[in-house]
Write a protein that holds these residues in place. Sequence first.
Motif, PDB file in Angstrom:
ATOM      1  N   ASN A   8      43.417  41.601  34.314  1.00  0.00           N
ATOM      2  CA  ASN A   8      43.270  43.046  34.131  1.00  0.00           C
ATOM      3  C   ASN A   8      44.247  43.588  33.090  1.00  0.00           C
ATOM      4  O   ASN A   8      45.366  43.086  32.943  1.00  0.00           O
ATOM      5  CB  ASN A   8      43.569  43.783  35.446  1.00  0.00           C
ATOM      6  CG  ASN A   8      42.581  43.450  36.540  1.00  0.00           C
ATOM      7  OD1 ASN A   8      41.427  43.146  36.267  1.00  0.00           O
ATOM      8  ND2 ASN A   8      43.033  43.514  37.785  1.00  0.00           N
ATOM      9  N   GLY A   9      43.813  44.623  32.400  1.00  0.00           N
ATOM     10  CA  GLY A   9      44.724  45.448  31.624  1.00  0.00           C
ATOM     11  C   GLY A   9      45.062  44.956  30.237  1.00  0.00           C
ATOM     12  O   GLY A   9      45.822  45.608  29.514  1.00  0.00           O
ATOM     13  N   THR A  22      38.357  43.651  31.427  1.00  0.00           N
ATOM     14  CA  THR A  22      38.865  42.713  32.425  1.00  0.00           C
ATOM     15  C   THR A  22      38.069  41.416  32.329  1.00  0.00           C
ATOM     16  O   THR A  22      36.834  41.441  32.341  1.00  0.00           O
ATOM     17  CB  THR A  22      38.739  43.300  33.834  1.00  0.00           C
ATOM     18  OG1 THR A  22      39.567  44.456  33.930  1.00  0.00           O
ATOM     19  CG2 THR A  22      39.168  42.292  34.892  1.00  0.00           C
ATOM     20  N   ASP A  47      47.990  40.526  35.961  1.00  0.00           N
ATOM     21  CA  ASP A  47      48.206  41.785  35.253  1.00  0.00           C
ATOM     22  C   ASP A  47      48.578  41.466  33.809  1.00  0.00           C
ATOM     23  O   ASP A  47      49.644  40.922  33.525  1.00  0.00           O
ATOM     24  CB  ASP A  47      49.336  42.570  35.925  1.00  0.00           C
ATOM     25  CG  ASP A  47      49.601  43.912  35.248  1.00  0.00           C
ATOM     26  OD1 ASP A  47      48.853  44.262  34.308  1.00  0.00           O
ATOM     27  OD2 ASP A  47      50.565  44.593  35.647  1.00  0.00           O
TER      28      ASP A  47
END
Length: 463
Positions: A8-9, A22, A47
Amino acid sequence: MSVDLAINGGTVLTPEGLRPVTVLVRDGRVAGLAGPEEAVPAAEVIDAAGLHVLPGVIDIHCHIRSPAYPQRGSVASETAAAAAGGITTVFEMPITDPCCNSPERLRLRRDHFAPSAHVDFALYAAPATLTEAAFEALAEAGAIGLKIFTTPAPPGREAEFAGLSWPDAADQLRVLQLAARVGLPVVVHAEHPELLARAAANAASLDAARATTHEAGRPALAEVLALAQLLTLNIAAGARLHIAHVTSAAAVDMLRRFAGSSDFSAETCPHYLLHTIEDIERIGVCAKINPPVRTAADREALWAAVADGTLGHVASDHAAFAPAEKGAVEGNFLTAPPGHPGLDTMLPSMLDAVAGGRMDLASMMDRLSGAGARRFGLADKGKIAVGAAADLILADLGAETHVTEAGLQTAARAIARLSHGARLRGRLTRTLVAGRSAWDGAHTGPAGTGRFVSPRTLHGGSQ
């Protein structure tokens, strides 16, 4: 949809460009690219905020040589170095003892790699017998391609080069013709044997302690003449020809002259893009490489050729040696073994070049990954797309990599003196092979998770 892993991110380099998506992974493959606000249940979440997510590097030119030379490292140590350098697939050259020149020896190499490899691996073979049946057998055994030299075997290394050395033009033509029939690429170390022999004889009277003597013994003209001969032969043969480690402006010019004449590609290596003969002179025989690192003008011509695609591939030509092997001939460029390690540092050095404006990120990653996957028929690698292998790199382009001897994973860390002390813009934080962590910024994952890959294997599985 639930998945094994969600990243993610991050800013993800997809075939469509950089996107804030993602990456979803299931069963070792990219299962989807979700919007940043889309919640997808995942067994594990990484992350990647502030990071770039890039396709894993495919190093199409690497020498490991284990177990014949244990002092130079092992499959475990050198594939750990690959993982630490963002390389998720290595292509090993067949120069080992004995040479990987038959289906039986290729299977032995595969079985030697499998229990210890941290990353996926492919194997080149040498064409010891110039018959269609022999070439078909190498293709069926899963060779990623064939490798030949246009020069004779070095004295004392005949077992390593059995089937590799084809200095006669008629034999080179036969190799290309047979490879075309069975669909295997042919990678060539191109130097003209007669010019090389004459240059070496002349260099023998020069100061062996000088890097310029090594360059005089392997001049660019020998590279260019061999290249012109191969490209001419391939017009008739129609093979998938690939030229290894291009070093000079003159060779780049020859590649451009033959553009469109046949199906050929070419590579260069970080040591030719980053260094000059003055660097080799300063460091000494630890930095001796064949063919030699040349002038600043050659370096600039190579960069221009990488940028415009004349050189469509960047590969490490990683070659590990023990300090004692280089040290035994310190001060003698004529007798020192040629080669320098580069698995740990290839991607960081190329990310630094991107930061310096040499190329954009997408083009550089294509030279390091996508182009190799396409050229050698690994359709599920070299890209972040649904269905592709989840071979991924997470990188902080705003951070720095400080290269130290102690921080390198290769067993040849002590001789990696071209890289010692370098401060490079960009830092790898994680390497994933088939969705599994192979490097987390400090530690490698378990050995033996790398897979044997070839166009003949189904979905990257073992044969």
